[in-house]
Motif scaffolding. Structure first.
Motif, PDB file in Angstrom:
ATOM      1  N   MET A   1       0.845  -1.182   0.000  1.00  0.00           N
ATOM      2  CA  MET A   1       0.000   0.000   0.000  1.00  0.00           C
ATOM      3  C   MET A   1       0.884   1.237   0.000  1.00  0.00           C
ATOM      4  O   MET A   1       2.031   1.195   0.426  1.00  0.00           O
ATOM      5  CB  MET A   1      -0.914  -0.007   1.223  1.00  0.00           C
ATOM      6  CG  MET A   1      -0.186   0.156   2.550  1.00  0.00           C
ATOM      7  SD  MET A   1      -1.271  -0.009   3.959  1.00  0.00           S
ATOM      8  CE  MET A   1      -1.585  -1.780   3.903  1.00  0.00           C
TER       9      MET A   1
ATOM     10  N   PRO B   1      -5.126   2.649  -1.222  1.00  0.00           N
ATOM     11  CA  PRO B   1      -5.133   1.460  -2.077  1.00  0.00           C
ATOM     12  C   PRO B   1      -4.513   1.771  -3.429  1.00  0.00           C
ATOM     13  O   PRO B   1      -4.284   2.945  -3.764  1.00  0.00           O
ATOM     14  CB  PRO B   1      -6.630   1.148  -2.214  1.00  0.00           C
ATOM     15  CG  PRO B   1      -7.286   2.490  -2.117  1.00  0.00           C
ATOM     16  CD  PRO B   1      -6.448   3.275  -1.135  1.00  0.00           C
TER      17      PRO B   1
ATOM     18  N   ASP C   1      -4.957  -3.030   6.647  1.00  0.00           N
ATOM     19  CA  ASP C   1      -4.673  -3.793   5.427  1.00  0.00           C
ATOM     20  C   ASP C   1      -5.971  -4.258   4.762  1.00  0.00           C
ATOM     21  O   ASP C   1      -6.114  -4.202   3.534  1.00  0.00           O
ATOM     22  CB  ASP C   1      -3.822  -5.022   5.745  1.00  0.00           C
ATOM     23  CG  ASP C   1      -2.360  -4.686   5.972  1.00  0.00           C
ATOM     24  OD1 ASP C   1      -1.967  -3.535   5.703  1.00  0.00           O
ATOM     25  OD2 ASP C   1      -1.609  -5.578   6.421  1.00  0.00           O
TER      26      ASP C   1
ATOM     27  N   VAL D   1      -7.660  -1.408   2.941  1.00  0.00           N
ATOM     28  CA  VAL D   1      -6.935  -1.035   1.725  1.00  0.00           C
ATOM     29  C   VAL D   1      -7.174  -2.068   0.631  1.00  0.00           C
ATOM     30  O   VAL D   1      -7.346  -1.724  -0.544  1.00  0.00           O
ATOM     31  CB  VAL D   1      -5.437  -0.863   2.033  1.00  0.00           C
ATOM     32  CG1 VAL D   1      -4.647  -0.689   0.744  1.00  0.00           C
ATOM     33  CG2 VAL D   1      -5.223   0.343   2.934  1.00  0.00           C
ATOM     34  N   GLU D   2      -7.184  -3.351   0.997  1.00  0.00           N
ATOM     35  CA  GLU D   2      -7.448  -4.398   0.020  1.00  0.00           C
ATOM     36  C   GLU D   2      -8.841  -4.255  -0.589  1.00  0.00           C
ATOM     37  O   GLU D   2      -9.076  -4.660  -1.734  1.00  0.00           O
ATOM     38  CB  GLU D   2      -7.307  -5.773   0.666  1.00  0.00           C
ATOM     39  CG  GLU D   2      -5.865  -6.131   1.005  1.00  0.00           C
ATOM     40  CD  GLU D   2      -5.763  -7.348   1.899  1.00  0.00           C
ATOM     41  OE1 GLU D   2      -6.773  -8.081   2.030  1.00  0.00           O
ATOM     42  OE2 GLU D   2      -4.684  -7.563   2.494  1.00  0.00           O
TER      43      GLU D   2
ATOM     44  N   ARG E   1       3.426  -9.515  -0.300  1.00  0.00           N
ATOM     45  CA  ARG E   1       2.029  -9.098  -0.421  1.00  0.00           C
ATOM     46  C   ARG E   1       1.913  -7.996  -1.485  1.00  0.00           C
ATOM     47  O   ARG E   1       2.530  -6.943  -1.380  1.00  0.00           O
ATOM     48  CB  ARG E   1       1.534  -8.578   0.916  1.00  0.00           C
ATOM     49  CG  ARG E   1       0.116  -8.079   0.929  1.00  0.00           C
ATOM     50  CD  ARG E   1      -0.226  -7.512   2.310  1.00  0.00           C
ATOM     51  NE  ARG E   1      -1.528  -6.894   2.317  1.00  0.00           N
ATOM     52  CZ  ARG E   1      -1.777  -5.644   1.929  1.00  0.00           C
ATOM     53  NH1 ARG E   1      -0.770  -4.897   1.491  1.00  0.00           N
ATOM     54  NH2 ARG E   1      -2.992  -5.152   1.974  1.00  0.00           N
ATOM     55  N   THR E   2       1.102  -8.263  -2.512  1.00  0.00           N
ATOM     56  CA  THR E   2       0.967  -7.344  -3.638  1.00  0.00           C
ATOM     57  C   THR E   2      -0.502  -7.011  -3.864  1.00  0.00           C
ATOM     58  O   THR E   2      -1.329  -7.907  -4.036  1.00  0.00           O
ATOM     59  CB  THR E   2       1.551  -7.972  -4.923  1.00  0.00           C
ATOM     60  OG1 THR E   2       2.926  -8.311  -4.699  1.00  0.00           O
ATOM     61  CG2 THR E   2       1.451  -7.013  -6.089  1.00  0.00           C
ATOM     62  N   GLU E   3      -0.820  -5.735  -3.852  1.00  0.00           N
ATOM     63  CA  GLU E   3      -2.190  -5.301  -4.128  1.00  0.00           C
ATOM     64  C   GLU E   3      -2.419  -5.297  -5.634  1.00  0.00           C
ATOM     65  O   GLU E   3      -1.573  -4.827  -6.396  1.00  0.00           O
ATOM     66  CB  GLU E   3      -2.428  -3.905  -3.572  1.00  0.00           C
ATOM     67  CG  GLU E   3      -2.244  -3.784  -2.068  1.00  0.00           C
ATOM     68  CD  GLU E   3      -2.155  -2.341  -1.658  1.00  0.00           C
ATOM     69  OE1 GLU E   3      -3.039  -1.548  -2.033  1.00  0.00           O
ATOM     70  OE2 GLU E   3      -1.181  -1.987  -0.965  1.00  0.00           O
TER      71      GLU E   3
ATOM     72  N   ARG F   1     -10.562  -5.725  -6.875  1.00  0.00           N
ATOM     73  CA  ARG F   1      -9.341  -5.629  -6.095  1.00  0.00           C
ATOM     74  C   ARG F   1      -9.110  -6.921  -5.321  1.00  0.00           C
ATOM     75  O   ARG F   1     -10.048  -7.504  -4.791  1.00  0.00           O
ATOM     76  CB  ARG F   1      -9.420  -4.458  -5.112  1.00  0.00           C
ATOM     77  CG  ARG F   1      -9.704  -3.113  -5.771  1.00  0.00           C
ATOM     78  CD  ARG F   1      -9.962  -2.048  -4.711  1.00  0.00           C
ATOM     79  NE  ARG F   1     -10.475  -0.824  -5.304  1.00  0.00           N
ATOM     80  CZ  ARG F   1      -9.734   0.200  -5.692  1.00  0.00           C
ATOM     81  NH1 ARG F   1      -8.424   0.131  -5.561  1.00  0.00           N
ATOM     82  NH2 ARG F   1     -10.280   1.281  -6.201  1.00  0.00           N
TER      83      ARG F   1
ATOM     84  N   VAL G   1      -5.521  -9.430  -3.420  1.00  0.00           N
ATOM     85  CA  VAL G   1      -4.114  -9.473  -3.036  1.00  0.00           C
ATOM     86  C   VAL G   1      -3.456 -10.708  -3.611  1.00  0.00           C
ATOM     87  O   VAL G   1      -4.026 -11.812  -3.566  1.00  0.00           O
ATOM     88  CB  VAL G   1      -3.968  -9.477  -1.499  1.00  0.00           C
ATOM     89  CG1 VAL G   1      -2.544  -9.804  -1.083  1.00  0.00           C
ATOM     90  CG2 VAL G   1      -4.358  -8.111  -0.937  1.00  0.00           C
TER      91      VAL G   1
END
Length: 407
Positions: free
Chosen positions: A1, A23, A51, A54-55, A272-274, A281, A283
């Motif tokens: 993020m 995000p 988190d 944001v996800e 961890r990749t958004e 959306r 992860v």
């Protein structure tokens, strides 16, 4: 993020320290997070909960109340009333940054504070509490200093879950100015009350009192097995996911993004990749045994999933067009590396090994042998299959953004 530091005046001359987490892509909403009385914005559970928001595409502003963490001022000079004032100031800072403050989330005494502040922040659409006391005076039960001694010397100590802080005479004096039942009854916002039945600091009866005082729409969620500070990451994760889902239900409909646009972002926490694809959306991550957190599918799993989805959609489309009685398609895929000599059909084999995806398709319906043969032929013609089986050229540019960032 993407994270940035937000500093703002509390209205009483002290500078408060906050962290804004965004995000990938435009945020669909913004939530203000109020921490527990003796905690701070960097509490591990607060990070896990942020988190989850944001996800879900929702920005989060966490901040330290006056005299806590990196915020200025003397905590012993604060009270519940000043905490509510801090929240109002933080909402203004969030509005200055993003033009909105859609929801309030409060943990422990922060939960009581958001219940009191919500009526003063006009653009708030939803409120969430976690382990909140029904009255701020609940803190008095946690005193480590006799009230008479506090009256004499002007300061005392309170301890919550091993965390000790000073409180002053003002905290006691301001309690008479607070009417929680009236604030909760007049909330006029959807409310989600989350509480652990075995909370050892703030008993579950507090959740019952808050819920009974509130008007509809209101919901209650039991945090089974959790403690007051949500020390187990899975408890904090569950609370965060459910809170984010609740808030998302009360946000304006998200604009549908460009379906061909794919944006990803990774910070310092590996891996961890958004991922944002159009208006969707999620992860991506690596499994724990590979050093990741196992929070989502890995890169090769996403490639296989794309092939599987394209295969199923293509078969569905073909069957509908040709009038084939196809009820269901199930696709299973597995990816592995094979030696070149085992995959000579590859048009551009790399030295040593090539990638091999084994695809198994199960179809259901009143299908003839001719239908099955044709469906097998069509599966190999799906667009993603063709892309993967042929040469793909990828153009790359790298740009430096010197702004504050992290994750």
């Amino acid at each position: 993020m993407r994270r940035s530091t937000v500093r703002f005046d509390n209205g009483r001359g002290a500078l408060l320290d906050g962290r804004l987490e965004l995000p990938v892509g435009p945020p669909r909403g913004a939530v203000l997070f109020a921490h527990c009385f003796t905690c701070g914005k960097d509490l591990p559970a607060a990070e896990v909960i942020a988190d989850a928001f944001v996800e879900a595409g929702i920005a989060v502003l966490r901040f330290d109340f006056t005299g806590i963490g990196r915020s200025g001022g003397d905590h012993a000079e604060t009270s519940f009333v000043t905490q509510v004032e801090d929240l109002e100031a933080a909402a203004g800072a969030l509005r200055d940054r993003l033009g909105r403050c859609d929801a309030l989330l409060g943990h422990s005494l922060g939960g009581a504070a958001v219940l009191q502040a919500a009526g003063r922040i006009e653009d708030v659409r939803a409120v969430v509490t976690v382990g909140a006391p029904a009255e701020p005076g609940h803190v008095l039960r946690l005193l480590r200093t006799e009230p008479g001694e506090i009256e004499r010397i002007g300061v005392g100590a309170v301890e919550i879950a091993g965390r000790r802080f000073r409180i002053g005479r003002r905290f006691f004096d301001d309690l008479d100015r607070v009417n929680m039942e009236r604030a909760i009854a007049g909330l006029r916002r959807p409310l989600l009350v989350m509480h652990a039945p075995l909370d050892e600091v703030v008993g579950i009866d507090n959740a019952a009192r808050i819920f009974q005082a509130a008007k509809h729409p209101k919901s209650f969620l039991s945090l089974e097995g959790a403690d007051h500070l949500l020390r187990r990451p899975r408890d904090a994760r569950y609370a965060g996911v459910m809170a984010a889902a609740f808030v998302a239900e009360h946000l304006p409909a998200e604009r549908e993004g460009d379906p061909t646009s794919v944006h990803l972002r990774i910070g310092r926490r590996r891996y961890r990749t958004e991922v944002a694809v159009g208006g969707h959306r999620f992860v991506a991550d690596e499994p724990r045994e590979a050093g990741g957190g196992g929070l989502g599918p890995g890169p090769y799993e996403l490639v296989a999933a794309g092939l599987g989805a394209c295969t199923a959609m293509t078969l569905r489309m073909y069957a509908d067009r040709k009038g084939i009685d196809l009820d269901e398609v199930e696709v299973s895929l597995a990816h592995e590396k094979r030696h070149v000599e085992d995959a000579r059909a590859c048009e551009s084999p790399r030295a040593g090994k090539v990638d091999h995806i084994e695809r198994r398709i199960v179809v259901r319906g009143a299908l003839s042998d001719a239908d099955l043969a044709r469906l097998a032929e069509i599966a190999d013609k799906c667009p993603v299959h063709r892309t993967l089986a042929h040469c793909v050229r990828i153009g790359t540019t790298v740009e430096h953004d010197g702004g504050e960032d992290g994750g």
